[in-house]
Design a protein around this motif. Structure first.
Motif, PDB file in Angstrom:
ATOM      1  N   PRO A 931       0.817  -1.222   0.000  1.00  0.00           N
ATOM      2  CA  PRO A 931       0.000   0.000   0.000  1.00  0.00           C
ATOM      3  C   PRO A 931       0.844   1.263   0.000  1.00  0.00           C
ATOM      4  O   PRO A 931       1.940   1.301   0.569  1.00  0.00           O
ATOM      5  CB  PRO A 931      -0.811  -0.127   1.296  1.00  0.00           C
ATOM      6  N   VAL A 932       0.329   2.280  -0.640  1.00  0.00           N
ATOM      7  CA  VAL A 932       0.991   3.586  -0.706  1.00  0.00           C
ATOM      8  C   VAL A 932      -0.064   4.654  -0.407  1.00  0.00           C
ATOM      9  O   VAL A 932      -1.148   4.646  -1.000  1.00  0.00           O
ATOM     10  CB  VAL A 932       1.630   3.834  -2.088  1.00  0.00           C
ATOM     11  N   ALA A 933       0.240   5.559   0.500  1.00  0.00           N
ATOM     12  CA  ALA A 933      -0.664   6.657   0.819  1.00  0.00           C
ATOM     13  C   ALA A 933      -0.536   7.759  -0.225  1.00  0.00           C
ATOM     14  O   ALA A 933       0.414   7.793  -1.016  1.00  0.00           O
ATOM     15  CB  ALA A 933      -0.357   7.199   2.219  1.00  0.00           C
ATOM     16  N   SER A 934      -1.493   8.673  -0.227  1.00  0.00           N
ATOM     17  CA  SER A 934      -1.482   9.746  -1.218  1.00  0.00           C
ATOM     18  C   SER A 934      -2.109  10.994  -0.614  1.00  0.00           C
ATOM     19  O   SER A 934      -3.024  10.919   0.208  1.00  0.00           O
ATOM     20  CB  SER A 934      -2.236   9.336  -2.483  1.00  0.00           C
ATOM     21  N   MET A 935      -1.607  12.115  -1.037  1.00  0.00           N
ATOM     22  CA  MET A 935      -2.181  13.410  -0.686  1.00  0.00           C
ATOM     23  C   MET A 935      -3.013  13.976  -1.825  1.00  0.00           C
ATOM     24  O   MET A 935      -3.935  14.761  -1.611  1.00  0.00           O
ATOM     25  CB  MET A 935      -1.064  14.410  -0.344  1.00  0.00           C
ATOM     26  N   LEU A 936      -2.696  13.581  -3.050  1.00  0.00           N
ATOM     27  CA  LEU A 936      -3.325  14.145  -4.248  1.00  0.00           C
ATOM     28  C   LEU A 936      -4.033  13.032  -5.003  1.00  0.00           C
ATOM     29  O   LEU A 936      -3.498  11.937  -5.156  1.00  0.00           O
ATOM     30  CB  LEU A 936      -2.255  14.801  -5.140  1.00  0.00           C
ATOM     31  N   PHE A 937      -5.256  13.302  -5.463  1.00  0.00           N
ATOM     32  CA  PHE A 937      -5.980  12.307  -6.247  1.00  0.00           C
ATOM     33  C   PHE A 937      -6.921  13.023  -7.217  1.00  0.00           C
ATOM     34  O   PHE A 937      -7.244  14.207  -7.047  1.00  0.00           O
ATOM     35  CB  PHE A 937      -6.769  11.351  -5.347  1.00  0.00           C
ATOM     36  N   GLU A 938      -7.326  12.285  -8.241  1.00  0.00           N
ATOM     37  CA  GLU A 938      -8.223  12.812  -9.271  1.00  0.00           C
ATOM     38  C   GLU A 938      -9.580  12.136  -9.122  1.00  0.00           C
ATOM     39  O   GLU A 938      -9.673  10.937  -8.865  1.00  0.00           O
ATOM     40  CB  GLU A 938      -7.660  12.551 -10.665  1.00  0.00           C
ATOM     41  N   PRO A 947     -24.675  27.479  -4.292  1.00  0.00           N
ATOM     42  CA  PRO A 947     -25.348  28.775  -4.474  1.00  0.00           C
ATOM     43  C   PRO A 947     -24.667  29.677  -5.483  1.00  0.00           C
ATOM     44  O   PRO A 947     -25.334  30.479  -6.123  1.00  0.00           O
ATOM     45  CB  PRO A 947     -25.331  29.376  -3.062  1.00  0.00           C
ATOM     46  N   THR A 948     -23.330  29.579  -5.623  1.00  0.00           N
ATOM     47  CA  THR A 948     -22.628  30.457  -6.573  1.00  0.00           C
ATOM     48  C   THR A 948     -21.816  29.594  -7.544  1.00  0.00           C
ATOM     49  O   THR A 948     -22.390  28.782  -8.257  1.00  0.00           O
ATOM     50  CB  THR A 948     -21.716  31.444  -5.808  1.00  0.00           C
ATOM     51  N   THR A 949     -20.507  29.781  -7.585  1.00  0.00           N
ATOM     52  CA  THR A 949     -19.635  29.004  -8.455  1.00  0.00           C
ATOM     53  C   THR A 949     -18.474  28.432  -7.647  1.00  0.00           C
ATOM     54  O   THR A 949     -18.070  28.991  -6.632  1.00  0.00           O
ATOM     55  CB  THR A 949     -19.073  29.870  -9.601  1.00  0.00           C
ATOM     56  N   ILE A 950     -17.955  27.318  -8.113  1.00  0.00           N
ATOM     57  CA  ILE A 950     -16.794  26.673  -7.496  1.00  0.00           C
ATOM     58  C   ILE A 950     -15.583  26.913  -8.386  1.00  0.00           C
ATOM     59  O   ILE A 950     -15.632  26.653  -9.586  1.00  0.00           O
ATOM     60  CB  ILE A 950     -17.045  25.159  -7.310  1.00  0.00           C
ATOM     61  N   LYS A 951     -14.495  27.378  -7.784  1.00  0.00           N
ATOM     62  CA  LYS A 951     -13.270  27.670  -8.511  1.00  0.00           C
ATOM     63  C   LYS A 951     -12.103  26.950  -7.837  1.00  0.00           C
ATOM     64  O   LYS A 951     -12.255  26.405  -6.735  1.00  0.00           O
ATOM     65  CB  LYS A 951     -13.019  29.186  -8.536  1.00  0.00           C
ATOM     66  N   PRO A 952     -10.927  26.922  -8.490  1.00  0.00           N
ATOM     67  CA  PRO A 952      -9.752  26.328  -7.836  1.00  0.00           C
ATOM     68  C   PRO A 952      -9.475  26.968  -6.480  1.00  0.00           C
ATOM     69  O   PRO A 952      -9.817  28.128  -6.231  1.00  0.00           O
ATOM     70  CB  PRO A 952      -8.623  26.590  -8.841  1.00  0.00           C
ATOM     71  N   ASN A 953      -8.860  26.179  -5.585  1.00  0.00           N
ATOM     72  CA  ASN A 953      -8.559  26.533  -4.193  1.00  0.00           C
ATOM     73  C   ASN A 953      -9.802  26.496  -3.304  1.00  0.00           C
ATOM     74  O   ASN A 953      -9.740  26.923  -2.144  1.00  0.00           O
ATOM     75  CB  ASN A 953      -7.893  27.911  -4.084  1.00  0.00           C
ATOM     76  N   TYR A 954     -10.918  25.990  -3.825  1.00  0.00           N
ATOM     77  CA  TYR A 954     -12.107  25.798  -2.999  1.00  0.00           C
ATOM     78  C   TYR A 954     -11.856  24.628  -2.044  1.00  0.00           C
ATOM     79  O   TYR A 954     -11.270  23.607  -2.425  1.00  0.00           O
ATOM     80  CB  TYR A 954     -13.310  25.511  -3.892  1.00  0.00           C
ATOM     81  N   GLN A 955     -12.280  24.750  -0.795  1.00  0.00           N
ATOM     82  CA  GLN A 955     -12.053  23.727   0.224  1.00  0.00           C
ATOM     83  C   GLN A 955     -13.386  23.179   0.712  1.00  0.00           C
ATOM     84  O   GLN A 955     -14.360  23.929   0.865  1.00  0.00           O
ATOM     85  CB  GLN A 955     -11.264  24.291   1.411  1.00  0.00           C
ATOM     86  N   MET A 972      -9.154  21.826 -12.174  1.00  0.00           N
ATOM     87  CA  MET A 972     -10.339  21.229 -12.783  1.00  0.00           C
ATOM     88  C   MET A 972     -10.353  21.567 -14.260  1.00  0.00           C
ATOM     89  O   MET A 972      -9.630  22.458 -14.733  1.00  0.00           O
ATOM     90  CB  MET A 972     -11.607  21.736 -12.092  1.00  0.00           C
ATOM     91  N   GLY A 973     -11.190  20.824 -15.004  1.00  0.00           N
ATOM     92  CA  GLY A 973     -11.212  21.005 -16.451  1.00  0.00           C
ATOM     93  C   GLY A 973     -11.913  22.265 -16.888  1.00  0.00           C
ATOM     94  O   GLY A 973     -11.532  22.883 -17.887  1.00  0.00           O
ATOM     95  N   LYS A 974     -12.960  22.676 -16.180  1.00  0.00           N
ATOM     96  CA  LYS A 974     -13.701  23.875 -16.530  1.00  0.00           C
ATOM     97  C   LYS A 974     -13.208  25.052 -15.697  1.00  0.00           C
ATOM     98  O   LYS A 974     -12.563  24.879 -14.669  1.00  0.00           O
ATOM     99  CB  LYS A 974     -15.195  23.649 -16.308  1.00  0.00           C
ATOM    100  N   ASP A 981     -23.221  20.735 -12.930  1.00  0.00           N
ATOM    101  CA  ASP A 981     -22.030  20.512 -13.744  1.00  0.00           C
ATOM    102  C   ASP A 981     -21.320  19.233 -13.296  1.00  0.00           C
ATOM    103  O   ASP A 981     -21.319  18.866 -12.130  1.00  0.00           O
ATOM    104  CB  ASP A 981     -21.067  21.701 -13.633  1.00  0.00           C
ATOM    105  N   ARG A 982     -20.696  18.584 -14.278  1.00  0.00           N
ATOM    106  CA  ARG A 982     -19.886  17.390 -14.034  1.00  0.00           C
ATOM    107  C   ARG A 982     -18.497  17.643 -14.619  1.00  0.00           C
ATOM    108  O   ARG A 982     -18.370  18.122 -15.741  1.00  0.00           O
ATOM    109  CB  ARG A 982     -20.523  16.162 -14.688  1.00  0.00           C
ATOM    110  N   ASP A 983     -17.454  17.287 -13.855  1.00  0.00           N
ATOM    111  CA  ASP A 983     -16.105  17.591 -14.320  1.00  0.00           C
ATOM    112  C   ASP A 983     -15.105  16.694 -13.595  1.00  0.00           C
ATOM    113  O   ASP A 983     -15.393  16.137 -12.520  1.00  0.00           O
ATOM    114  CB  ASP A 983     -15.765  19.061 -14.063  1.00  0.00           C
ATOM    115  N   LYS A 984     -13.927  16.566 -14.201  1.00  0.00           N
ATOM    116  CA  LYS A 984     -12.803  15.875 -13.568  1.00  0.00           C
ATOM    117  C   LYS A 984     -11.951  16.908 -12.836  1.00  0.00           C
ATOM    118  O   LYS A 984     -11.535  17.906 -13.431  1.00  0.00           O
ATOM    119  CB  LYS A 984     -11.949  15.143 -14.607  1.00  0.00           C
ATOM    120  N   VAL A 985     -11.705  16.676 -11.555  1.00  0.00           N
ATOM    121  CA  VAL A 985     -10.971  17.635 -10.738  1.00  0.00           C
ATOM    122  C   VAL A 985      -9.885  16.898  -9.971  1.00  0.00           C
ATOM    123  O   VAL A 985      -9.874  15.667  -9.885  1.00  0.00           O
ATOM    124  CB  VAL A 985     -11.918  18.365  -9.751  1.00  0.00           C
TER     125      VAL A 985
END
Length: 1073
Positions: A931-938, A947-955, A972-974, A981-985
Motif C-alpha cells: 500500500p501507498v498513501a497519497s495526498m493528491l488524487f483525481e 449557491p454560486t460558483t466553485i473555482k480552484p482553491n475551494y475547500q 479542474m477542467g472547466k 455541472d460534471r467535471d474531472k478535478v
C-alpha cells in the motif's frame, strides 16, 4: 422460483457483492479426466450481455477460454466489410459469436461458422491466430512433407505481407445472429473504411441457429389476392395486413401498414408490428413517393424549445450532421422514423453511447475516453439548449421532411437546399443500374464512335453485375460447405442442447426422478452459495424452463407430497427450510415460498447492515427499540431510551452519534433477541451464538446539525440497505430528501417506513402517501405498498435490483405491520459480491480503548479473509507510512471468533499501539498489496447544489469511505463549476495523506454545497523512509563522503536499523516465540 426473477446478467462492478462464477465439473478434451468449467454471466458496460467460460484441468494443465453472446438473436443478420489500409485498422476491436464467419478475399481465406468459439479480439488478432495455427508443427512438416511445408511457408508470407500492410486488404465478418461488431475509431463520424449492412437469413442459417426445423424447406407462399380499390383515396383509407415472423419470439404475427399524408409535404407509409404472444412492438415510417429528381439538404437552427418539438421524417438514406460539435451520422446508421428533433438527437446519443463501448471501458486510453465524454456532454448541452447548434439533414432521395413553424410562409430558422446527386449517390441508390426502356431484352453494346461514352458506361455496369453475381455464387458455395460441416455434428449437438435446455417444470417434485432431484440439488446449492447461505425457493414454479407455455402451480391436494420430497432433498444437501407464505394460483393450483438456509455454524452467521435515516422526530430510535427488544412503545418514547448512549440524548430525546443495534434471526426466522428483564440490556454474545442471520442497524442522526455524522455513517459503515423513515403526521420535511439523495448517490437500495400511523388522521396520512409516491417515482423507482406477506416476498425478491422501493406503514404503539417489517428483514437477500480470495483490506471506522486490552479498531472487511495470527499493515500514519501489526484477537458483535470474511464487520485488538496513533480512515491491508498513501488524487464529481460558483482553491470536507478530511480543489477542467455541472478535478488533502482506492464513491458537503463523485486515480506519496533516503543521496552527491557523518557501531544507518526492527519476518518470529 421467486428468486429467479432477478436478472442473471450483472454489470462488471466492484460494488456488486453477488457476482460470482458458477463452477461446473466437465470432462477434459485433452486427457479425458474431470476438470472445472467456470461460467459467469455478466453485462459489459456500454455493450451487451455476454457469457464468459473458462476451463482448466488439474490433471494435465489444459486450459481453454471462450466468450458467447448472451443477447437474443437479432432480427436480421449482420455483414461487416472492413477495408484495412492503416495501422489503426489492425488495432480495431472485433467481437464475434461462434456462428460468425470471417473471410479475407485477398488471402483466399475463410473461417467458417462454429470453427472457432466466440471471442473479443482485434483485426490483428485474427491474422495472428491464423498465422499461429499454420505455423504449428511446421518443423515436423518440413521433414515429412517438404512440398506441403513450402506451400504453407508461401501462404504464411502472404499473411505477413497483409500484417505489414504492404497492400490493402478486406475483412468480411458475417454473423447470422446479428451480434458481431467492429470498432469505429471515431464514433462521431461516419467510418470511411467500414460498411455495416443487415440481411435476411437464409433457410440454412435459420437451421444453424435453430430458428427453423431441419425438415423445413423453402416453399412458395400462396399470397392472398390483393384487395381491389376503386380509387387511390380508397386505398389510403385501408389498413393493409401482412403475415410475418416476430423478431423477438419468432412466432407468427402480422405487420399493419397504412399510407397517410403529411401537410405541405407528401404521402408516407406507416408500418407497425405488435406481437400478441410476447408483447414485442415496433414501428417504422417509409416514404410513400418516388425518389425525387434532386437531393434535399435541410438545416434547422436550434434556439428555442419549439425547435426541438418540430416533427421530423427521416428516411433510411438521410445523413445527419451538427457542425458545432463536428458530428456526422451516416445515412443507414439510424432507421427511418417519424419523430421530433429532440427525439432524433436522443436516439443519436443512445446509439453513440452503445458504439463508444471500447472508448469508455477500462481498457480505453484516458485521452480518447476524455474526448468521447466531452463530446457526449456537448451533445447533452445541445439537447438542453445550453449550446446553440444547427442540425443538418442531407437526404439524396429528397424524401425527408422537417416541420415548418410558419407554413406555408418561409421559416427563418429552417433552410431547404436542393442539389444534383453525384454518380456515387445514384450508384448507392441503384439508379445507375435501372433500365427503364427495353428491359425485357438483352442490351447490345454499340461499337460506333457516336455511342462510345454510352457503351463504356454500359460495360462498366455489366462488369459490376458480373462481379456481384460471382460474389454471390462464391458465398452460396461457402455456405453449402459450412452446412455440410455442421451436419456432421448435428445429431450430437441436438442431444446436448436438449439436455441443457430442458429445465424443471412446476410439478417435478411430484415425480422426483433421480435426474430431476440432481438438477434441483445443484440449483439449490448454487442459490445458497450466491446468497451467502440463504435463498428463497418457490415450490410450484418452473426452474430454468424454456417452454413458451409455462404452467405455474401444484394441485392443493398434492402440495404436501411435493413438500415431503422437498424436505428429503434439503436433508441430503444439507439445508433447513421454513415455510414463508402460500400463494394461490388459477383454479385449485397453489405455490409455496420457502426460506432455505445452511445449517447454523458455531460463531458464524449471515450479516446484513441497514442504515436508518430520516428527519428528526421521525421515530427512528423508537422503531429500533421496538424491533430489537420485542416490546411496544408507550407513546412517550420509552422504547428509544433503551438505545441512547449519552446523557444529552436522554435529555433531548434525539440521537447525535452513530449507534449500532442488532436483531438476530435463527435458522427458521424467529427473533432470538432476549433482553434482560431487569435492565433491558441485550447479550450480544448470546445473540451471535443463537442466530443464523444478524441485522445490524446503523442508527444515524436526523438533525441537520449532525449531517456530517450521518454522511460518515453512510460512507464509512458500508450499509447494504437504507431504511428511510418518515413520520405520517409530519410528511416529507427537513432532511428527508437530503438523506434519500445521499443513499441514491451512493447506490444503496432504499425502503421507506411510515411511522406514527396510529396518531395520524386519515386525510393527513393519505396526503403524506401521495407525496411519498411522487417522491419515489421522481427517483425512478416503483413504489410498492407492503400490506400482506405476499407483498413482503415480492418486495424482498426484487429489492436488490434497485428498481423497486417497498413502503411499510407501522405503529410502534399498536404494533401495526411490525411482523411484516421483521419478515422483510429476515428474508431480504444480500447484494454484495464475495472477494474472499483477494488480498485483505479492512476499513477502520471506529476506535475504542478497553482497560487491560488496549486499543480496539472496528470496521468492515471490504475484501479478502483475515485469520488469527495474520500480519497486516496498519496505516497510513501522518507521514504516510504503514507498520506491521499481528492479529491476536478477532471479535464479531462482541463474540470472539477465529476468522472474518469479506463483507463482515469485526473488531481487532491492536496491542502495544496507543489510541492516539490510530484514527478513523486508517486501514489494515495485506502486505502483498504494497500500500501507498497519497495526498493528491483525481475524481469525477457532480455538483448537486451550489449557491454560486466553485473555482480552484475551494475547500470542502470530503467523505471517502471512512476517510473524513478537508481537501483543497487544486485543478479542474472547466473554469468554474455550477449546479448540475460534471467535471474531472484534482483534490489535495490539507492535513495528512490517506489510503484510497480508485472506484471509491465520495461525498462532499460544505454549507449549502452538495456534490458526489468517484475517485478515478491517486498520486502515490513517498514514505518517510524514501524521503530520507533521497535526502541522503542528495547530500552525498553535493558534499561527497565527508558529510556522511560518523557511522553507528554496527555499520548500519539509524533509519535502516528502525526499519529492520519493524520487519515482518522478525515480528512473526517474535510473535511465534
Amino acid at each position: 422460483m421467486a428468486a429467479d426473477s432477478q436478472d442473471i446478467y450483472r454489470n462488471l462492478s466492484a460494488d456488486d457483492y453477488q457476482a460470482a462464477p458458477i463452477v461446473v465439473e466437465s470432462m477434459c478434451a485433452n486427457c479425458e479426466e474431470n476438470g472445472e468449467t467456470r461460467i459467469m454471466c455478466t453485462s459489459i458496460p456500454y455493450y451487451k450481455a455476454v457469457i464468459l467460460m473458462s476451463f482448466e484441468c488439474p490433471h494435465c494443465g489444459y486450459k481453454n477460454n471462450e466468450i458467447q453472446s448472451g443477447e437474443a438473436v437479432q432480427e436480421h443478420g449482420t455483414l461487416v466489410v472492413l477495408r484495412v489500409q492503416k495501422p489503426e485498422d489492425l488495432r480495431r476491436q472485433l467481437v464475434k459469436s461462434e456462428y460468425a464467419s470471417i473471410e479475407i478475399p485477398e488471402l483466399e481465406l475463410e473461417i467458417p461458422h462454429k470453427s472457432q468459439p466466440g471471442e473479443v479480439t482485434t483485426v490483428e488478432g485474427v491474422l495472428e491466430r491464423v498465422h499461429r495455427g499454420l505455423s504449428q508443427d511446421q518443423e515436423k512438416r518440413r521433414l515429412l512433407d517438404p512440398e506441403g511445408a513450402a506451400q504453407i511457408d508461401a501462404y504464411l508470407a502472404r499473411i505477413q505481407s497483409c500484417w505489414d500492410l504492404k497492400e490493402n486488404w478486406t475483412l468480411r465478418l458475417r454473423d447470422p445472429t446479428g451480434n458481431c461488431y467492429i470498432q469505429n475509431p471515431d464514433v462521431r463520424h461516419v467510418d470511411p473504411r467500414c460498411i455495416i449492412s443487415h440481411y435476411h437469413r437464409s433457410l440454412n442459417e435459420k437451421k444453424l441457429l435453430a430458428l427453423a426445423d431441419d425438415n423445413d424447406q423453402e416453399e412458395p407462399v400462396e399470397e392472398e389476392p390483393a384487395p381491389e380499390f376503386k380509387s387511390y383515396e380508397d386505398a389510403k383509407q385501408e389498413v393493409l395486413h401482412f403475415a410475418t415472423d416476430c423478431p423477438n419470439c419468432h412466432g407468427p404475427t402480422e405487420v399493419k401498414m397504412k399510407p397517410t399524408d403529411i401537410p405541405f409535404f407528401q404521402t408516407v407509409i406507416i408500418m407497425s408490428l405488435a406481437c400478441d404472444r410476447c408483447g414485442y412492438k415496433s414501428n417504422e415510417v417509409k416514404s410513400g413517393g418516388a425518389i425525387r429528381d434532386q437531393g434535399c439538404r435541410l438545416s434547422v437552427q436550434l434556439r428555442e424549445d419549439v425547435d426541438l418539438a418540430r416533427d421530423v421524417l427521416k428516411t433510411d438514406t438521410c445523413a445527419l450532421s451538427i457542425p458545432e460539435i463536428d458530428l456526422e451520422v451516416g445515412g443507414n446508421a439510424l432507421c427511418g422514423r417519424f419523430t421530433t428533433i429532440e427525439g432524433l438527437l436522443t436516439a443519436t446519443k443512445e446509439q453513440l453511447d452503445a458504439q463508444s463501448s471500447f472508448f469508455m471501458g477500462d481498457s480505453a486510453e484516458s485521452e480518447e475516453k476524455s474526448a468521447v465524454m466531452t463530446f457526449l456532454e456537448k451533445l447533452d448541452d445541445i439537447i438542453a439548449l445550453r449550446l446553440p447548434a444547427t442540425i443538418i439533414l442531407d437526404d439524396p432521395t429528397g424524401c425527408s421532411y422537417v416541420q415548418s413553424l410558419t407554413a406555408p410562409m418561409d421559416d427563418p430558422r429552417l433552410t431547404k437546399e436542393f442539389y444534383t446527386r453525384t454518380f456515387e449517390q445514384n450508384d448507392d441508390l441503384g439508379i445507375n443500374d435501372m433500365k427503364v426502356e427495353n428491359y425485357g431484352e438483352l442490351e447490345v453494346l454499340k461499337e460506333d464512335e457516336e455511342g462510345e461514352e454510352e457503351a463504356e458506361t454500359t460495360t462498366l455496369n455489366k462488369l459490376k453485375l458480373l462481379t456481384k453475381q460471382k460474389e454471390m455464387d462464391r458465398i452460396q458455395e461457402n455456405q453449402k460447405k459450412t452446412v455440410n460441416l455442421c451436419e456432421l455434428y448435428a445429431e450430437d449437438d441436438n442431444e446436448v442442447d436438449e439436455k441443457v435446455q430442458r429445465g424443471l417444470d412446476a410439478q417435478f417434485l411430484l415425480r422426483s426422478t433421480p435426474e430431476d432431484v440432481e438438477k434441483y440439488s445443484i440449483h439449490l446449492r448454487k442459490q445458497l452459495m450466491e446468497g451467502e447461505g440463504e435463498c428463497l425457493i418457490e415450490l410450484g414454479v418452473p426452474i430454468n424452463s424454456n417452454s413458451k407455455n409455462i404452467k405455474t402451480g401444484i394441485p392443493e391436494d398434492d402440495m404436501q407430497k411435493a413438500v415431503d420430497a422437498h424436505q428429503k432433498i434439503l436433508e441430503k444437501i444439507p439445508a433447513i427450510g421454513t415455510l414463508v407464505v402460500r400463494r394461490k394460483q388459477t383454479g385449485n393450483l397453489v405455490t409455496e415460498v420457502w426460506l432455505v438456509r445452511d445449517p447454523p455454524e458455531e460463531k458464524d452467521f449471515i450479516e446484513a447492515r441497514v442504515a436508518v435515516v430520516g428527519n428528526v422526530d421521525a421515530g427512528k430510535s423508537t422503531l429500533l427499540g421496538v424491533l430489537t427488544h420485542s416490546a411496544l412503545d408507550d407513546g412517550r418514547g420509552a422504547a428509544r431510551t433503551k438505545l441512547f448512549r449519552h446523557k444529552h440524548e436522554f435529555e433531548s430525546g434525539r440521537t447525535s452519534s452513530v449507534g449500532n443495534d442488532i436483531l438476530g434471526f435463527d435458522v427458521h426466522g424467529n427473533v432470538v433477541n432476549k433482553p434482560d428483564p431487569h435492565n433491558h440490556n441485550l447479550d450480544w454474545v448470546q445473540i451471535g451464538s443463537d442466530c443464523a442471520k444478524l441485522v445490524t442497524f446503523i442508527d444515524l442522526a436526523g438533525h441537520e446539525k449532525y449531517l456530517k455524522t450521518t454522511i460518515f455513517g453512510m460512507t464509512g459503515h458500508m450499509p447494504d440497505y437504507t431504511m428511510l423513515m418518515i413520520g405520517a403526521n409530519m410528511g416529507i420535511i427537513g432532511t428527508t430528501k437530503e438523506h434519500l439523495s445521499l443513499a441514491l448517490s451512493l447506490h444503496v437500495p432504499v425502503y421507506l417506513v411510515v411511522t406514527k400511523i396510529d396518531m395520524c388522521p386519515a386525510n393527513i396520512l393519505e396526503e403524506t402517501m401521495k407525496n411519498i409516491t411522487r417522491l419515489v417515482r421522481s427517483a425512478k423507482k416503483l413504489p410498492i405498498l407492503v400490506r400482506t406477506m405476499d407483498d413482503v416476498v415480492h418486495a424482498a425478491v426484487n429489492f436488490p435490483s434497485k428498481k423497486v422501493c417497498p413502503i411499510f406503514q407501522v405503529s410502534n404503539v399498536e404494533g401495526t405491520n411490525l411482523p411484516l417489517l421483521r419478515q422483510f428483514l429476515n428474508i431480504v437477500p444480500l447484494r454484495r459480491s464475495l472477494n474472499e480470495n483477494d488480498p485483505a483490506h479492512f476499513q477502520i471506522d471506529d476506535i475504542y480503548w478497553v482497560d487491560g486490552v488496549g486499543t480496539i479498531a472496528s470496521g468492515t472487511l471490504l475484501s479478502g479473509t483475515i485469520r488469527l495470527n495474520d500480519i497486516l499493515l496498519l496505516g497510513p500514519t501522518s507521514n504516510g507510512d504503514f507498520q506491521p501489526i499481528p492479529i491476536k484477537s478477532i471479535h464479531r458483535k462482541r463474540m470472539p471468533v477465529g476468522i472474518v470474511k469479506c463483507g463482515q464487520s469485526a473488531s481487532f485488538a491492536l496491542k502495544k499501539i496507543p489510541k492516539k496513533d490510530v484514527r478513523k480512515g486508517m486501514v489494515l491491508v495485506d502486505p502483498k498489496t504494497k500500500p501507498v498513501a497519497s495526498m493528491l488524487f483525481e475524481a469525477e464529481i457532480l455538483v448537486l447544489h451550489h449557491p454560486t460558483t466553485i473555482k480552484p482553491n475551494y475547500q470542502a470536507m470530503l467523505h471517502i469511505g471512512s476517510v473524513r478530511q478537508t481537501a483543497t480543489l487544486v485543478s479542474m477542467g472547466k473554469e468554474v463549476l455550477r449546479t448540475g455541472d460534471r467535471d474531472k478535478v484534482q483534490f489535495k488533502f490539507i492535513r495528512q495523506p490517506e489510503y484510497i482506492r480508485p472506484g471509491t464513491k465520495m461525498v462532499f458537503r460544505e454549507g449549502r454545497t452538495k456534490a458526489v463523485g468517484t475517485v478515478l486515480s491517486v498520486v502515490p506519496q513517498e514514505s518517510l523512509a524514501q524521503q530520507r533516503a533521497k535526502q541522503k543521496e542528495g547530500r552525498n552527491k553535493h558534499y561527497g563522503k565527508k558529510t556522511g557523518g560518523p557511522k553507528p557501531p554496527n555499520g548500519k544507518p539509524k533509519v535502516e536499523k528502525q526499519l529492520e526492527a519493524l520487519s515482518i519476518d522478525k515480528l512473526a518470529d517474535s510473535s511465534s516465540a
